[in-house]
Design a protein around this motif. Structure first.
Motif, PDB file in Angstrom:
ATOM      1  N   LEU A   1      43.618  56.590  27.627  1.00 48.63           N
ATOM      2  CA  LEU A   1      43.677  56.029  26.275  1.00 48.63           C
ATOM      3  C   LEU A   1      45.105  55.854  25.788  1.00 48.63           C
ATOM      4  CD1 LEU A   1      40.700  57.964  24.649  1.00 48.63           C
ATOM      5  CD2 LEU A   1      40.728  55.642  25.554  1.00 48.63           C
ATOM      6  N   THR A   2      45.989  56.815  26.125  1.00 44.79           N
ATOM      7  CA  THR A   2      47.380  56.728  25.668  1.00 44.79           C
ATOM      8  C   THR A   2      48.119  55.597  26.368  1.00 44.79           C
ATOM      9  OG1 THR A   2      47.393  59.116  25.295  1.00 44.79           O
ATOM     10  CG2 THR A   2      49.520  58.013  25.362  1.00 44.79           C
ATOM     11  N   VAL A   3      48.040  55.553  27.702  1.00 43.80           N
ATOM     12  CA  VAL A   3      48.754  54.514  28.459  1.00 43.80           C
ATOM     13  C   VAL A   3      48.234  53.134  28.081  1.00 43.80           C
ATOM     14  CG1 VAL A   3      49.273  53.615  30.763  1.00 43.80           C
ATOM     15  CG2 VAL A   3      49.230  56.080  30.373  1.00 43.80           C
ATOM     16  N   GLY A   4      46.915  53.007  27.928  1.00 40.30           N
ATOM     17  CA  GLY A   4      46.351  51.720  27.541  1.00 40.30           C
ATOM     18  C   GLY A   4      46.855  51.246  26.190  1.00 40.30           C
ATOM     19  N   SER A   5      46.833  52.128  25.199  1.00 37.56           N
ATOM     20  CA  SER A   5      47.263  51.755  23.846  1.00 37.56           C
ATOM     21  C   SER A   5      48.740  51.370  23.810  1.00 37.56           C
ATOM     22  CB  SER A   5      47.008  52.926  22.885  1.00 37.56           C
ATOM     23  OG  SER A   5      45.644  53.239  22.835  1.00 37.56           O
ATOM     24  N   VAL A   6      49.558  52.111  24.563  1.00 33.03           N
ATOM     25  CA  VAL A   6      51.004  51.866  24.533  1.00 33.03           C
ATOM     26  C   VAL A   6      51.374  50.593  25.286  1.00 33.03           C
ATOM     27  CG1 VAL A   6      53.237  52.768  25.319  1.00 33.03           C
ATOM     28  CG2 VAL A   6      51.584  54.307  24.228  1.00 33.03           C
ATOM     29  N   MET A   7      50.769  50.383  26.454  1.00 35.19           N
ATOM     30  CA  MET A   7      51.231  49.316  27.342  1.00 35.19           C
ATOM     31  C   MET A   7      50.540  47.974  27.145  1.00 35.19           C
ATOM     32  SD  MET A   7      53.699  50.692  28.879  1.00 35.19           S
ATOM     33  CE  MET A   7      54.059  49.216  29.834  1.00 35.19           C
ATOM     34  N   ARG A   8      49.392  47.939  26.447  1.00 33.84           N
ATOM     35  CA  ARG A   8      48.678  46.667  26.274  1.00 33.84           C
ATOM     36  C   ARG A   8      49.555  45.551  25.707  1.00 33.84           C
ATOM     37  NH1 ARG A   8      44.209  49.380  24.370  1.00 33.84           N
ATOM     38  NH2 ARG A   8      44.805  48.871  22.247  1.00 33.84           N
ATOM     39  N   PRO A   9      50.285  45.794  24.592  1.00 37.52           N
ATOM     40  CA  PRO A   9      51.104  44.692  24.048  1.00 37.52           C
ATOM     41  C   PRO A   9      52.194  44.240  25.022  1.00 37.52           C
ATOM     42  CG  PRO A   9      50.853  46.490  22.455  1.00 37.52           C
ATOM     43  CD  PRO A   9      50.344  47.001  23.758  1.00 37.52           C
ATOM     44  N   VAL A  10      52.737  45.193  25.791  1.00 38.89           N
ATOM     45  CA  VAL A  10      53.815  44.855  26.724  1.00 38.89           C
ATOM     46  C   VAL A  10      53.280  44.037  27.889  1.00 38.89           C
ATOM     47  CG1 VAL A  10      55.641  45.793  28.201  1.00 38.89           C
ATOM     48  CG2 VAL A  10      54.996  46.998  26.095  1.00 38.89           C
ATOM     49  N   THR A  11      52.179  44.478  28.493  1.00 44.61           N
ATOM     50  CA  THR A  11      51.619  43.760  29.641  1.00 44.61           C
ATOM     51  C   THR A  11      51.064  42.397  29.229  1.00 44.61           C
ATOM     52  OG1 THR A  11      49.524  44.956  29.369  1.00 44.61           O
ATOM     53  CG2 THR A  11      51.099  45.833  30.964  1.00 44.61           C
TER      54      THR A  11
ATOM     55  N   THR B   1      57.872  45.561  10.866  1.00 39.33           N
ATOM     56  CA  THR B   1      59.215  45.262  11.386  1.00 39.33           C
ATOM     57  C   THR B   1      60.139  46.473  11.311  1.00 39.33           C
ATOM     58  OG1 THR B   1      59.871  44.465   9.179  1.00 39.33           O
ATOM     59  CG2 THR B   1      59.045  42.828  10.746  1.00 39.33           C
ATOM     60  N   LYS B   2      59.635  47.590  10.752  1.00 42.81           N
ATOM     61  CA  LYS B   2      60.463  48.783  10.577  1.00 42.81           C
ATOM     62  C   LYS B   2      60.361  49.754  11.749  1.00 42.81           C
ATOM     63  CE  LYS B   2      59.839  48.632   5.551  1.00 42.81           C
ATOM     64  NZ  LYS B   2      59.343  49.364   4.366  1.00 42.81           N
ATOM     65  N   GLY B   3      59.460  49.470  12.694  1.00 45.02           N
ATOM     66  CA  GLY B   3      59.239  50.385  13.796  1.00 45.02           C
ATOM     67  C   GLY B   3      60.421  50.472  14.742  1.00 45.02           C
ATOM     68  N   LYS B   4      60.645  51.683  15.281  1.00 44.14           N
ATOM     69  CA  LYS B   4      61.682  51.916  16.281  1.00 44.14           C
ATOM     70  C   LYS B   4      61.059  52.655  17.471  1.00 44.14           C
ATOM     71  CE  LYS B   4      65.520  52.099  12.975  1.00 44.14           C
ATOM     72  NZ  LYS B   4      66.655  52.904  12.461  1.00 44.14           N
ATOM     73  N   VAL B   5      61.840  52.805  18.528  1.00 44.43           N
ATOM     74  CA  VAL B   5      61.337  53.457  19.738  1.00 44.43           C
ATOM     75  C   VAL B   5      60.874  54.880  19.436  1.00 44.43           C
ATOM     76  CG1 VAL B   5      61.972  54.274  22.048  1.00 44.43           C
ATOM     77  CG2 VAL B   5      62.775  52.053  21.242  1.00 44.43           C
ATOM     78  N   ILE B   6      61.564  55.565  18.549  1.00 42.72           N
ATOM     79  CA  ILE B   6      61.219  56.951  18.216  1.00 42.72           C
ATOM     80  C   ILE B   6      59.814  57.051  17.625  1.00 42.72           C
ATOM     81  CG2 ILE B   6      62.187  56.862  15.873  1.00 42.72           C
ATOM     82  CD1 ILE B   6      62.392  59.849  18.313  1.00 42.72           C
ATOM     83  N   ASP B   7      59.350  55.983  16.963  1.00 46.31           N
ATOM     84  CA  ASP B   7      58.012  55.987  16.369  1.00 46.31           C
ATOM     85  C   ASP B   7      56.919  56.010  17.440  1.00 46.31           C
ATOM     86  OD1 ASP B   7      58.935  55.831  13.694  1.00 46.31           O
ATOM     87  OD2 ASP B   7      59.355  53.704  13.982  1.00 46.31           O
ATOM     88  N   LEU B   8      57.235  55.583  18.634  1.00 45.82           N
ATOM     89  CA  LEU B   8      56.298  55.679  19.757  1.00 45.82           C
ATOM     90  C   LEU B   8      56.504  56.978  20.525  1.00 45.82           C
ATOM     91  CD1 LEU B   8      54.354  54.696  22.002  1.00 45.82           C
ATOM     92  CD2 LEU B   8      56.301  53.475  22.973  1.00 45.82           C
ATOM     93  N   VAL B   9      57.774  57.277  20.867  1.00 46.37           N
ATOM     94  CA  VAL B   9      58.070  58.384  21.780  1.00 46.37           C
ATOM     95  C   VAL B   9      57.738  59.736  21.165  1.00 46.37           C
ATOM     96  CG1 VAL B   9      59.910  59.564  23.046  1.00 46.37           C
ATOM     97  CG2 VAL B   9      59.839  57.064  22.984  1.00 46.37           C
ATOM     98  N   LEU B  10      58.152  59.961  19.903  1.00 40.96           N
ATOM     99  CA  LEU B  10      57.981  61.285  19.297  1.00 40.96           C
ATOM    100  C   LEU B  10      56.509  61.671  19.134  1.00 40.96           C
ATOM    101  CD1 LEU B  10      59.495  63.724  18.291  1.00 40.96           C
ATOM    102  CD2 LEU B  10      59.599  62.688  16.014  1.00 40.96           C
ATOM    103  N   PRO B  11      55.631  60.806  18.598  1.00 46.24           N
ATOM    104  CA  PRO B  11      54.215  61.185  18.511  1.00 46.24           C
ATOM    105  C   PRO B  11      53.582  61.462  19.874  1.00 46.24           C
ATOM    106  CG  PRO B  11      54.649  59.349  17.039  1.00 46.24           C
ATOM    107  CD  PRO B  11      55.878  59.544  17.859  1.00 46.24           C
ATOM    108  N   VAL B  12      53.979  60.702  20.915  1.00 48.05           N
ATOM    109  CA  VAL B  12      53.429  60.945  22.254  1.00 48.05           C
ATOM    110  C   VAL B  12      53.894  62.313  22.770  1.00 48.05           C
ATOM    111  CG1 VAL B  12      53.487  60.188  24.663  1.00 48.05           C
ATOM    112  CG2 VAL B  12      53.159  58.519  22.842  1.00 48.05           C
TER     113      VAL B  12
END
Length: 401
Positions: free
Chosen positions: A18-28, A138-149
């Motif tokens: 569930l985590t990998v899918g949610s994170v990588m879907r927009p990128v792939t 538009t305010k999101g940064k990398v930390i908003d993904l990395v820290l919660p994970v």
């Protein structure tokens, strides 16, 4: 990147999917990777990674399957079987070769060629496109993904050792081995959601209303996988009630004595078939590990045979359409489930064939590293032959730049 993230999240296969899918879907999606290919990458880094990770819910399941009166500790047994777990290791080798060489074959090739032209789904689940068309902050940064994970991973691990009794004086290893994984993952998930809620609001990344809208959206996204899981568990329960466990146990015990050197390969195939039919690798561990230890109470053949059991169970779980991990991978990638199963099967069977040959060699050689080297060479050569026959996937010039 999808493979590396899948390897990084090794605590539990559900969590991984569930985590990998949610994170990588927009990128792939942006790089024209089909949803079927994404589902395969998720599935291939879920159970195969968890089964060779000492700190995972799967390690705890294997440890608990080893009889308490055995000559060797369950956790030590698990650690020593890792170099012999050829299916899991060769699956990771296969993933990197497929990605680096851009090899696709079977039904997956059609999906990838269609994705190259802009159709990520080929068949089914096109409605997901509209569901994903929500406004992006538009305010999101990398930390908003990395820290919660990172909080999610840490919270799940801490919850696992807590449910295993670390506060009652148990060591970290024993607490992890005795963890209640399902309870711990719920606790870790709740902690991560609460942390993310306050973190996002304090950073003003999204509004309170937007965050709350995500909660029912998450529930709705899980309705289909939950229904499939419920039916799969029902089918698995009926299979067990019909005596599949007893039949397999008597079959293996009755025919083991005559061909001991070939037994690891036989156990691999039996575990594969059992896990495929029942949709559960953990149940397969529980059935076959005590039988294996009855045939080989100690020594190198015991480790090879247990590893073959674990590898076969993961392979069967990987192939089975009623496996919970397979279903969760489809859910994580938001891919049509039948598409995921049909495209993944040729890849899993290719790796299974090479693994089976490697276990035949291991039964005679009894050296994990020599056999693993032979298995890796066989895997790479097999994929290069397939590449020669099918060709390579074209590169999307726009995304390469």
């Amino acid at each position: 990147a999808t493979i590396f993230l899948g390897v990084l999240i090794f605590v539990d296969d559900y969590f991984n999917c569930l985590t990998v899918g949610s994170v990588m879907r927009p990128v792939t999606d942006r790089h024209k990777v089909s949803r079927a290919k994404l589902a395969y990458l998720i599935d291939a880094t879920a159970a195969p990674v968890c089964i060779i990770a000492p700190i995972s819910s799967w390690a705890a399941a294997v440890t608990s399957s080893v009889p308490e009166d055995a000559d060797i500790n369950g956790f030590q047994t698990f650690i020593r079987t890792i170099p012999y777990n050829y299916y899991a290791i060769l699956t990771l080798v296969m993933l990197f070769v497929l990605v680096i060489r851009r090899i696709d074959y079977g039904p997956m090739r059609k999906h990838e060629l269609n994705a190259y032209k802009g159709d990520l789904f080929t068949t089914g689940d096109e409605h997901i496109k509209d569901e994903n068309a929500r406004k992006i902050s538009t305010k999101g940064k990398v930390i908003d993904l990395v820290l919660p994970v990172l909080v999610l991973i840490t919270a799940c691990i801490m919850a696992m050792v807590y449910t295993g009794g670390i506060l009652d004086g148990e060591s970290f290893v024993n607490a992890f081995a005795g963890a209640d994984a399902s309870t711990a993952l719920v606790m870790g998930g709740i902690i991560a959601v609460i942390f993310t809620f306050f973190f996002y609001l304090l950073r003003d990344v999204i509004t309170f209303n937007d965050f709350m809208e995500c909660v029912p959206a998450g529930f709705k996204a899980m309705i289909s996988p939950i229904l499939i899981l419920t039916m799969a568990w029902t089918l698995s329960g009926m299979t067990n009630l019909l005596g599949a466990k007893v039949f397999v146990a008597s079959l293996v015990e009755g025919s083991a004595a005559g061909f001991q050197s070939l037994l690891p390969a036989v156990i691999f195939l039996v575990a594969l078939g059992l896990a495929f039919a029942t949709g559960t690798s953990w149940g397969t561990f529980g059935i076959l590990i005590p039988i294996v230890m009855g045939v080989f109470p100690s020594g190198e053949m015991m480790l090879i045979s247990i590893a073959a059991c674990l590898a076969g169970a993961v392979c069967g779980d990987h192939c089975s359409p009623i496996s919970d991990t397979t279903i969760m991978s489809s859910a994580g990638a938001q891919s049509n489930h039948i598409n995921h199963v049909s495209t993944q099967l040729p890849y899993a069977l290719t790796c299974a064939g090479v693994s089976c040959v490697t276990y035949i060699i291991a039964g005679f050689v009894k050296n994990p590293y020599i056999c693993l080297a032979i298995g890796v060479v066989l895997m790479v050569v097999t994929l290069l032959v397939i590449e020669k026959a099918t060709g390579r996937e074209p590169i999307d010039e726009g995304t390469e730049k």
